[in-house]
Design an enzyme around this catalytic site. Structure first.
Site, PDB file in Angstrom:
ATOM      1  N   SER A  50       0.821  -1.210   0.000  1.00  0.00           N
ATOM      2  CA  SER A  50       0.000   0.000   0.000  1.00  0.00           C
ATOM      3  C   SER A  50       0.857   1.262   0.000  1.00  0.00           C
ATOM      4  O   SER A  50       2.001   1.249   0.482  1.00  0.00           O
ATOM      5  CB  SER A  50      -0.890   0.029   1.241  1.00  0.00           C
ATOM      6  OG  SER A  50      -2.036  -0.752   1.065  1.00  0.00           O
ATOM      7  N   PRO A  51       0.280   2.364  -0.490  1.00  0.00           N
ATOM      8  CA  PRO A  51       0.981   3.651  -0.404  1.00  0.00           C
ATOM      9  C   PRO A  51       1.233   4.030   1.049  1.00  0.00           C
ATOM     10  O   PRO A  51       0.340   3.906   1.890  1.00  0.00           O
ATOM     11  CB  PRO A  51       0.008   4.640  -1.060  1.00  0.00           C
ATOM     12  CG  PRO A  51      -0.944   3.791  -1.843  1.00  0.00           C
ATOM     13  CD  PRO A  51      -1.036   2.484  -1.136  1.00  0.00           C
TER      14      PRO A  51
ATOM     15  N   CYS B 112       2.976   7.309   3.007  1.00  0.00           N
ATOM     16  CA  CYS B 112       3.639   8.608   2.903  1.00  0.00           C
ATOM     17  C   CYS B 112       4.938   8.610   3.707  1.00  0.00           C
ATOM     18  O   CYS B 112       4.973   8.139   4.846  1.00  0.00           O
ATOM     19  CB  CYS B 112       2.718   9.705   3.405  1.00  0.00           C
ATOM     20  SG  CYS B 112       1.355  10.076   2.286  1.00  0.00           S
TER      21      CYS B 112
ATOM     22  N   ALA C 116       0.828   8.648  -1.664  1.00  0.00           N
ATOM     23  CA  ALA C 116      -0.068   9.683  -2.163  1.00  0.00           C
ATOM     24  C   ALA C 116       0.760  10.815  -2.761  1.00  0.00           C
ATOM     25  O   ALA C 116       1.551  11.455  -2.070  1.00  0.00           O
ATOM     26  CB  ALA C 116      -0.942  10.197  -1.024  1.00  0.00           C
TER      27      ALA C 116
ATOM     28  N   GLN D 128      -0.243   6.237  -6.397  1.00  0.00           N
ATOM     29  CA  GLN D 128      -1.512   6.801  -5.947  1.00  0.00           C
ATOM     30  C   GLN D 128      -1.447   8.316  -6.126  1.00  0.00           C
ATOM     31  O   GLN D 128      -0.465   8.945  -5.705  1.00  0.00           O
ATOM     32  CB  GLN D 128      -1.750   6.459  -4.479  1.00  0.00           C
ATOM     33  CG  GLN D 128      -3.077   6.930  -3.915  1.00  0.00           C
ATOM     34  CD  GLN D 128      -3.147   6.726  -2.411  1.00  0.00           C
ATOM     35  OE1 GLN D 128      -2.491   7.465  -1.657  1.00  0.00           O
ATOM     36  NE2 GLN D 128      -3.909   5.755  -1.954  1.00  0.00           N
TER      37      GLN D 128
ATOM     38  N   TYR E  62      -9.305  13.001   2.670  1.00  0.00           N
ATOM     39  CA  TYR E  62      -8.679  13.916   1.723  1.00  0.00           C
ATOM     40  C   TYR E  62      -9.731  14.442   0.739  1.00  0.00           C
ATOM     41  O   TYR E  62     -10.920  14.126   0.856  1.00  0.00           O
ATOM     42  CB  TYR E  62      -7.479  13.248   1.064  1.00  0.00           C
ATOM     43  CG  TYR E  62      -6.413  12.888   2.084  1.00  0.00           C
ATOM     44  CD1 TYR E  62      -5.881  13.867   2.923  1.00  0.00           C
ATOM     45  CD2 TYR E  62      -5.969  11.573   2.252  1.00  0.00           C
ATOM     46  CE1 TYR E  62      -4.932  13.557   3.892  1.00  0.00           C
ATOM     47  CE2 TYR E  62      -5.018  11.258   3.215  1.00  0.00           C
ATOM     48  CZ  TYR E  62      -4.503  12.245   4.038  1.00  0.00           C
ATOM     49  OH  TYR E  62      -3.577  11.944   5.001  1.00  0.00           O
TER      50      TYR E  62
ATOM     51  N   ARG F 271      -9.251   4.208  -4.134  1.00  0.00           N
ATOM     52  CA  ARG F 271      -9.266   3.901  -2.698  1.00  0.00           C
ATOM     53  C   ARG F 271     -10.426   4.620  -2.040  1.00  0.00           C
ATOM     54  O   ARG F 271     -10.588   5.833  -2.186  1.00  0.00           O
ATOM     55  CB  ARG F 271      -7.948   4.295  -2.029  1.00  0.00           C
ATOM     56  CG  ARG F 271      -7.966   4.053  -0.507  1.00  0.00           C
ATOM     57  CD  ARG F 271      -6.604   4.116   0.131  1.00  0.00           C
ATOM     58  NE  ARG F 271      -6.163   2.774   0.501  1.00  0.00           N
ATOM     59  CZ  ARG F 271      -5.138   2.525   1.310  1.00  0.00           C
ATOM     60  NH1 ARG F 271      -4.428   3.509   1.808  1.00  0.00           N
ATOM     61  NH2 ARG F 271      -4.810   1.288   1.605  1.00  0.00           N
TER      62      ARG F 271
ATOM     63  N   LEU G 274      -4.404  -4.292   9.334  1.00  0.00           N
ATOM     64  CA  LEU G 274      -3.995  -5.281  10.330  1.00  0.00           C
ATOM     65  C   LEU G 274      -4.092  -6.712   9.800  1.00  0.00           C
ATOM     66  O   LEU G 274      -4.613  -7.610  10.454  1.00  0.00           O
ATOM     67  CB  LEU G 274      -4.803  -5.122  11.620  1.00  0.00           C
ATOM     68  CG  LEU G 274      -4.293  -4.030  12.575  1.00  0.00           C
ATOM     69  CD1 LEU G 274      -5.188  -3.925  13.807  1.00  0.00           C
ATOM     70  CD2 LEU G 274      -2.849  -4.292  13.000  1.00  0.00           C
TER      71      LEU G 274
ATOM     72  N   ARG H 181       2.140  -1.276   7.030  1.00  0.00           N
ATOM     73  CA  ARG H 181       3.106  -1.199   8.130  1.00  0.00           C
ATOM     74  C   ARG H 181       3.808  -2.519   8.408  1.00  0.00           C
ATOM     75  O   ARG H 181       4.962  -2.531   8.849  1.00  0.00           O
ATOM     76  CB  ARG H 181       2.417  -0.654   9.388  1.00  0.00           C
ATOM     77  CG  ARG H 181       2.357   0.863   9.372  1.00  0.00           C
ATOM     78  CD  ARG H 181       1.514   1.436  10.473  1.00  0.00           C
ATOM     79  NE  ARG H 181       0.131   1.552  10.052  1.00  0.00           N
ATOM     80  CZ  ARG H 181      -0.745   2.370  10.608  1.00  0.00           C
ATOM     81  NH1 ARG H 181      -0.380   3.154  11.616  1.00  0.00           N
ATOM     82  NH2 ARG H 181      -1.988   2.427  10.179  1.00  0.00           N
TER      83      ARG H 181
END
Length: 380
Positions: free
Chosen positions: A20-21, A23, A55, A97, A184, A232, A306, A329
């Protein structure tokens, strides 16, 4: 299933693991540098099926922080192309993204507080700028009040996304994701919490969908037909008066009609930080959203949130709850999560346990493994 290929349009993913993206807040003037190359490149070396760059702002005022990546000028293309080329060379689908932070723009980098810019940030050179949103409603007390976007602003935003998509294609990315989640700008139009407009872009949910759908349709028209387009979503706002999963299922059906190929299913973020979802967290807490959107909207989905254990990821796919597993993560903790998952699930050939690793590492590890097999476990 986690290690079976999956094809969207003309692109085949070697497995179902998507990074996943995430930042990094480490760019200068939006330009990608060696940090971004190494940060993203390690996940491709670690066996992921696709790696998606963070992003990336379509306009300078669309950055969350001064450290965000950008794609608002031609100067951004070559550094991004270096990254996309390396990811593809290592067998991962290169993704990016693109988005605009709206009222969540012009804020601190997380390690400085993750709040409104203050005097200490200004002293570091991070000065605030004017923010925009669907309506002139700040995130909360102490935050900049955004300016409500005009019709001209909206037209310019659509054009900025279209131009950014063209630059992403020129840079060699093969998966494009539109960021419509986490509070966003596109999410700010989608949610009744932040969108109080009384024109064609506000009110009924179909009106609130209008701008995101205009962008998705316009981007699909310029994004190469053989390349997949992702969107997304925050599947639920998780706040009183916000969007429900039923709203998002209906929106996903409209995205499908507009040419979107896969929905990346997150949640929350309309109030507070993007990572402070109000949905109760547990392992795979967002998987039910991906499952419902997949079955009821008829679109492939990415499950995220998770998912840390390969056996859990496999169970999600086996249950038909998603088509891809998005890891974020957990990949920071273990950049080799994909190849380790392959071994955990028994998908790797036991006679060539490191065959899917980069050859520069795999041959060393094969030699070491033979020694470990001969010696047995270490004992104190």
């Amino acid at each position: 299933m986690l290690f079976t290929p999956f094809t969207l349009r003309g692109i085949t993913f070697r497995n179902r693991v998507i990074i996943s993206p995430m930042c990094q807040y480490s760019a200068k003037d939006g330009i990608a540098d060696d940090w971004h190359l190494v940060h993203l490149g390690r996940f491709a070396l670690g066996g992921a099926g696709a790696v998606v760059a963070e992003a990336t702002a379509v306009l300078p005022e669309g950055r969350i922080t001064h450290g965000d990546l950008g794609i608002w000028s031609e100067a951004h293309v070559a550094p991004l192309a270096r990254i996309a080329g390396f990811l593809k060379q290592q067998g991962a689908v290169p993704g990016i993204q693109i988005g605009h932070a709206g009222r969540k723009a012009s804020m601190q980098r997380p390690w400085y507080g993750n709040g409104p810019l203050n005097d200490a940030d200004i002293a570091r050179g991070d000065r605030p700028w004017e923010t925009v949103s669907a309506s002139a409603i700040p995130i909360g007390e102490g935050w900049i009040t955004p300016r409500a976007m005009t019709a001209a602003d909206i037209a310019a935003l659509v054009e900025a996304f279209v131009t950014a998509a063209g630059r992403a294609a020129a840079a060699g990315f093969e998966l494009l994701e539109l960021h419509g989640a986490h509070g966003y700008l596109l999410h700010q139009f989608l949610s009744p919490i932040s969108n109080h407009r009384d024109d064609a872009y506000g009110g009924a949910r179909e009106n609130r969908w209008r701008l995101p759908l205009e962008i998705a349709t316009a981007v699909r028209a310029v994004w190469p037909t053989n390349l997949p387009l992702s969107f997304r979503v925050s599947s639920v706002d998780g706040a009183e008066g916000g969007n429900s999963i039923e709203d998002t299922i209906a929106f996903a059906q409209a995205l499908k009609a507009g040419g979107v190929d896969v929905v990346d299913c997150s949640s929350g973020g309309i109030a507070g930080s993007a990572t402070a979802a109000r949905v109760t967290r547990d392992y795979g807490f967002q998987v039910p959203f991906a499952a419902r959107i997949r079955h009821e909207a008829g679109l492939p989905t990415m499950a995220v949130g998770l998912i840390t254990d390969p056996r859990h990821a496999e169970a999600i796919l086996q249950a038909g709850d998603a088509d891809f597993i998005a890891i974020a993560r957990e990949a920071l903790a273990d950049p080799n999560w994909a190849v380790h998952a392959e071994a955990t699930l028994g998908a790797a050939d036991p006679e060539a346990r490191f065959a899917t690793w980069p050859k520069q590492a795999g041959w060393w590890l094969n030699v070491r493994q033979r020694e470990i097999d001969r010696l047995g476990p270490w004992k104190a």
